[in-house]
Scaffold this motif. Structure first.
Motif, PDB file in Angstrom:
ATOM      1  N   ILE A 279       0.834  -1.278  -0.020  1.00 23.65           N
ATOM      2  CA  ILE A 279      -0.150   0.011  -0.014  1.00 23.65           C
ATOM      3  C   ILE A 279       0.898   1.243  -0.091  1.00 23.65           C
ATOM      4  O   ILE A 279       0.734   2.265  -0.738  1.00 23.65           O
ATOM      5  CB  ILE A 279      -0.887   0.222   1.256  1.00 23.65           C
ATOM      6  N   ALA A 280       1.860   1.175   0.669  1.00 26.21           N
ATOM      7  CA  ALA A 280       2.732   2.582   0.960  1.00 26.21           C
ATOM      8  C   ALA A 280       3.295   2.661  -0.390  1.00 26.21           C
ATOM      9  O   ALA A 280       3.579   3.769  -1.077  1.00 26.21           O
ATOM     10  CB  ALA A 280       3.758   2.192   1.995  1.00 26.21           C
ATOM     11  N   PHE A 281       3.781   1.574  -1.127  1.00 24.09           N
ATOM     12  CA  PHE A 281       4.521   1.615  -2.503  1.00 24.09           C
ATOM     13  C   PHE A 281       3.232   2.383  -3.400  1.00 24.09           C
ATOM     14  O   PHE A 281       3.849   3.257  -4.220  1.00 24.09           O
ATOM     15  CB  PHE A 281       4.901   0.393  -3.027  1.00 24.09           C
ATOM     16  N   ALA A 282       2.145   1.859  -3.434  1.00 26.92           N
ATOM     17  CA  ALA A 282       1.240   2.475  -4.244  1.00 26.92           C
ATOM     18  C   ALA A 282       1.017   3.898  -4.076  1.00 26.92           C
ATOM     19  O   ALA A 282       0.635   4.636  -4.891  1.00 26.92           O
ATOM     20  CB  ALA A 282      -0.111   1.646  -4.307  1.00 26.92           C
ATOM     21  N   ILE A 283       0.979   4.158  -2.766  1.00 21.91           N
ATOM     22  CA  ILE A 283       0.782   5.549  -2.487  1.00 21.91           C
ATOM     23  C   ILE A 283       1.752   6.540  -3.023  1.00 21.91           C
ATOM     24  O   ILE A 283       1.718   7.581  -3.182  1.00 21.91           O
ATOM     25  CB  ILE A 283       0.617   5.994  -0.884  1.00 21.91           C
ATOM     26  N   VAL A 284       3.125   6.023  -2.867  1.00 27.18           N
ATOM     27  CA  VAL A 284       4.280   6.758  -3.367  1.00 27.18           C
ATOM     28  C   VAL A 284       4.156   7.020  -4.969  1.00 27.18           C
ATOM     29  O   VAL A 284       4.399   7.997  -5.266  1.00 27.18           O
ATOM     30  CB  VAL A 284       5.609   5.678  -3.246  1.00 27.18           C
ATOM     31  N   ILE A 285       3.599   6.166  -5.665  1.00 29.79           N
ATOM     32  CA  ILE A 285       3.122   6.176  -7.080  1.00 29.79           C
ATOM     33  C   ILE A 285       2.128   7.246  -7.211  1.00 29.79           C
ATOM     34  O   ILE A 285       2.369   8.374  -8.292  1.00 29.79           O
ATOM     35  CB  ILE A 285       2.619   5.010  -7.769  1.00 29.79           C
ATOM     36  N   VAL A 286       1.093   7.332  -6.269  1.00 29.99           N
ATOM     37  CA  VAL A 286      -0.045   8.573  -6.422  1.00 29.99           C
ATOM     38  C   VAL A 286       0.824   9.939  -6.232  1.00 29.99           C
ATOM     39  O   VAL A 286       0.583  10.764  -6.925  1.00 29.99           O
ATOM     40  CB  VAL A 286      -1.005   8.366  -5.403  1.00 29.99           C
ATOM     41  N   GLU A 287       1.485   9.777  -5.162  1.00 28.05           N
ATOM     42  CA  GLU A 287       2.096  11.196  -4.781  1.00 28.05           C
ATOM     43  C   GLU A 287       3.073  11.658  -5.934  1.00 28.05           C
ATOM     44  O   GLU A 287       3.209  12.871  -6.193  1.00 28.05           O
ATOM     45  CB  GLU A 287       3.133  10.790  -3.556  1.00 28.05           C
ATOM     46  N   LEU A 288       4.023  10.858  -6.477  1.00 30.58           N
ATOM     47  CA  LEU A 288       4.734  11.191  -7.578  1.00 30.58           C
ATOM     48  C   LEU A 288       4.004  11.607  -8.871  1.00 30.58           C
ATOM     49  O   LEU A 288       4.336  12.664  -9.259  1.00 30.58           O
ATOM     50  CB  LEU A 288       5.607  10.229  -8.049  1.00 30.58           C
ATOM     51  N   PHE A 289       2.784  10.948  -9.151  1.00 27.48           N
ATOM     52  CA  PHE A 289       1.878  11.442 -10.259  1.00 27.48           C
ATOM     53  C   PHE A 289       1.333  13.033  -9.936  1.00 27.48           C
ATOM     54  O   PHE A 289       1.034  13.622 -10.582  1.00 27.48           O
ATOM     55  CB  PHE A 289       0.777  10.676 -10.388  1.00 27.48           C
ATOM     56  N   ALA A 290       1.031  13.051  -8.520  1.00 34.63           N
ATOM     57  CA  ALA A 290       0.549  14.291  -8.064  1.00 34.63           C
ATOM     58  C   ALA A 290       1.571  15.577  -8.119  1.00 34.63           C
ATOM     59  O   ALA A 290       0.982  16.348  -8.906  1.00 34.63           O
ATOM     60  CB  ALA A 290       0.089  14.345  -6.676  1.00 34.63           C
ATOM     61  N   ILE A 291       2.664  15.163  -8.074  1.00 27.78           N
ATOM     62  CA  ILE A 291       3.837  16.293  -8.004  1.00 27.78           C
ATOM     63  C   ILE A 291       3.898  16.446  -9.523  1.00 27.78           C
ATOM     64  O   ILE A 291       4.074  17.578 -10.059  1.00 27.78           O
ATOM     65  CB  ILE A 291       5.221  15.611  -7.671  1.00 27.78           C
ATOM     66  N   THR A 292       3.756  15.600 -10.462  1.00 33.24           N
ATOM     67  CA  THR A 292       4.156  15.681 -11.970  1.00 33.24           C
ATOM     68  C   THR A 292       2.819  16.448 -12.381  1.00 33.24           C
ATOM     69  O   THR A 292       3.209  17.476 -13.150  1.00 33.24           O
ATOM     70  CB  THR A 292       4.189  14.215 -12.500  1.00 33.24           C
ATOM     71  N   TRP A 293       1.679  16.190 -11.989  1.00 33.84           N
ATOM     72  CA  TRP A 293       0.631  16.810 -12.485  1.00 33.84           C
ATOM     73  C   TRP A 293       0.562  18.327 -12.119  1.00 33.84           C
ATOM     74  O   TRP A 293       0.338  19.298 -12.864  1.00 33.84           O
ATOM     75  CB  TRP A 293      -0.750  16.217 -11.949  1.00 33.84           C
ATOM     76  N   ILE A 294       0.982  18.842 -10.889  1.00 35.08           N
ATOM     77  CA  ILE A 294       1.132  20.072 -10.313  1.00 35.08           C
ATOM     78  C   ILE A 294       2.091  20.941 -11.259  1.00 35.08           C
ATOM     79  O   ILE A 294       2.075  22.108 -11.639  1.00 35.08           O
ATOM     80  CB  ILE A 294       1.322  19.952  -8.905  1.00 35.08           C
ATOM     81  N   GLN A 295       3.512  20.103 -11.499  1.00 40.79           N
ATOM     82  CA  GLN A 295       4.458  20.678 -12.296  1.00 40.79           C
ATOM     83  C   GLN A 295       3.799  21.223 -13.573  1.00 40.79           C
ATOM     84  O   GLN A 295       4.129  21.934 -14.164  1.00 40.79           O
ATOM     85  CB  GLN A 295       5.574  19.829 -12.609  1.00 40.79           C
ATOM     86  N   ASN A 296       3.173  20.349 -14.183  1.00 37.86           N
ATOM     87  CA  ASN A 296       2.298  20.410 -15.646  1.00 37.86           C
ATOM     88  C   ASN A 296       1.573  21.608 -15.700  1.00 37.86           C
ATOM     89  O   ASN A 296       1.594  22.382 -16.471  1.00 37.86           O
ATOM     90  CB  ASN A 296       2.061  19.031 -16.252  1.00 37.86           C
ATOM     91  N   LYS A 297       0.511  21.399 -14.620  1.00 34.54           N
ATOM     92  CA  LYS A 297      -0.448  22.418 -14.874  1.00 34.54           C
ATOM     93  C   LYS A 297      -0.406  23.832 -14.333  1.00 34.54           C
ATOM     94  O   LYS A 297      -0.578  24.872 -14.900  1.00 34.54           O
ATOM     95  CB  LYS A 297      -1.574  21.866 -13.827  1.00 34.54           C
ATOM     96  N   TYR A 298       0.729  23.766 -13.364  1.00 33.22           N
ATOM     97  CA  TYR A 298       0.769  25.191 -12.607  1.00 33.22           C
ATOM     98  C   TYR A 298       2.269  25.775 -13.096  1.00 33.22           C
ATOM     99  O   TYR A 298       2.432  26.882 -13.196  1.00 33.22           O
ATOM    100  CB  TYR A 298       0.601  25.317 -11.109  1.00 33.22           C
ATOM    101  N   MET A 299       3.299  24.942 -13.296  1.00 37.38           N
ATOM    102  CA  MET A 299       4.641  25.326 -13.583  1.00 37.38           C
ATOM    103  C   MET A 299       5.025  25.280 -14.916  1.00 37.38           C
ATOM    104  O   MET A 299       6.202  25.656 -15.462  1.00 37.38           O
ATOM    105  CB  MET A 299       5.623  24.662 -12.689  1.00 37.38           C
ATOM    106  N   GLU A 300       3.897  24.499 -15.716  1.00 38.79           N
ATOM    107  CA  GLU A 300       4.108  24.602 -17.115  1.00 38.79           C
ATOM    108  C   GLU A 300       5.314  23.647 -17.793  1.00 38.79           C
ATOM    109  O   GLU A 300       5.883  24.005 -18.607  1.00 38.79           O
ATOM    110  CB  GLU A 300       4.280  25.849 -17.855  1.00 38.79           C
ATOM    111  N   THR A 301       5.664  22.591 -16.798  1.00 39.95           N
ATOM    112  CA  THR A 301       6.545  21.792 -17.212  1.00 39.95           C
ATOM    113  C   THR A 301       5.988  21.117 -18.010  1.00 39.95           C
ATOM    114  O   THR A 301       5.151  20.225 -17.736  1.00 39.95           O
ATOM    115  CB  THR A 301       7.275  21.287 -15.817  1.00 39.95           C
TER     116      THR A 301
END
Length: 327
Positions: A279-301
């Motif tokens: 479960i912890a590993f699955a949550i890590v994947i979700v966290e990394l995806f959330a970081i990627t999404w925020i970078q793309n949406k707000y930081m235009e990465t």
């Protein structure tokens, strides 16, 4: 005795006399004028054109107040009873949003629209409760005026904030939101999610003890959150950089850092090691995806670049934790 204990100190609106209705209208117009001036003061530095709109709306509220004062003086004399919104049961209240700085331009516009709608409903009800012809006529005119303020505000906005000015103000507000909340919060989320991977998974694979792993994860997450928050506050007061309140940035950074670490620490409350780890590993994947999404949406990465940076960094830290834990 019970009736005194449960009694409400507010008056029912229908119990107000015509003099009290006028007094309530006078105090309400005075308060609204002050609120509009506070809006103008809060917006003047970043949104001077919109500040001008609220200055003119405040002037119009003062005109309404003078009309009401003349009517009160003609009917009841110069002494106006002290009665305000908080004295009347069911009467609308103004939330002190104008005291919070910096003011968000869209929130201020929405609040001003709500204020005019509430004032319009008040004058309609007040006119229905008034028998004097001249007073009823004045209250009806003010109801129409408040209803027309939406048009007046639009006209003032067209005058002071043409499309290009409003677009510039909206962009400035969006940029300020990113600098004050998104950027510090993203830095915290990245630090909390990635930097705590190594200690948490190192302890997990070294001990296979879920409770010990949870305690280490909790300590690492909270400690990192406090450290990152204070670092952000101390690093920049926001005056020269324009990044906004250091307290707000510090809170955004600290809270998101703690959340990032706790995300994959909380599963270790589950006693079964491999269930908790999966479960912890699955949550890590979700966290990394959330970081990627925020970078793309707000930081235009770009997506590819964001995924490469986040996944590579997370994978290296995760691998380091596993290797150290199994050493």
């Amino acid at each position: 005795m019970l009736s005194r204990f449960w009694s409400n100190t507010r008056r029912e609106f229908h119990s107000l006399s015509e003099q009290e209705i006028l007094a309530l209208a006078i105090s309400s117009e005075e308060d609204d004028a002050r609120i509009y001036l506070a809006y103008a003061d809060g917006l003047r530095e970043d949104y001077p054109a919109s500040a001008k709109i609220f200055e003119e709306m405040a002037a119009e509220e003062e005109t309404h107040r003078e009309m009401l004062l003349k009517m009160h003086k003609a009917r009841f004399g110069p002494e106006v009873p002290l009665i305000r919104r908080e004295h009347v049961k069911g009467y609308y209240e103004r939330k002190p949003d104008w005291l919070v700085r910096p003011l968000g331009i869209e929130k201020v516009r929405a609040m001003a629209s709500q204020m005019e709608q509430q004032a319009h409903r008040f004058y309609l009800r007040a006119a229905q409760q008034t028998k004097d012809v001249d007073t009823r006529l004045l209250l009806g005119e003010l109801a129409i005026a408040e209803s027309g303020h939406q048009t007046t505000a639009s006209q003032l906005e067209a005058k002071h904030t043409p499309d290009e000015v409003r677009d510039a103000e909206d962009k400035a507000e969006h940029k300020q939101f990113i600098l004050t909340y998104v950027q510090p919060g993203l830095a915290g989320l990245m630090d909390g999610s990635v930097s705590t991977l190594a200690p948490i998974f190192a302890v997990a694979f070294a001990t296979h003890d879920t409770w010990t792993t949870f305690l280490v994860g909790l300590a690492a997450s909270v400690g990192a959150g406090i450290s990152m928050g204070f670092t952000e506050v101390a690093s920049d007061d926001g005056v020269i950089s324009g990044r906004g309140s250091p307290i707000k940035r510090g809170l955004a950074t600290g809270i998101m850092t703690a959340i990032g670490g706790l995300g994959h620490a909380l599963p270790y409350l589950i006693p079964h090691f491999w269930t908790a780890t999966t479960i912890a590993f699955a949550i890590v994947i979700v966290e990394l995806f959330a970081i990627t999404w925020i970078q793309n949406k707000y930081m235009e990465t770009p997506w590819a670049r964001a995924i490469f940076q986040v996944v590579l960094g997370g994978a290296l830290v995760f691998a380091a934790g596993m290797l150290i834990g199994n050493a």
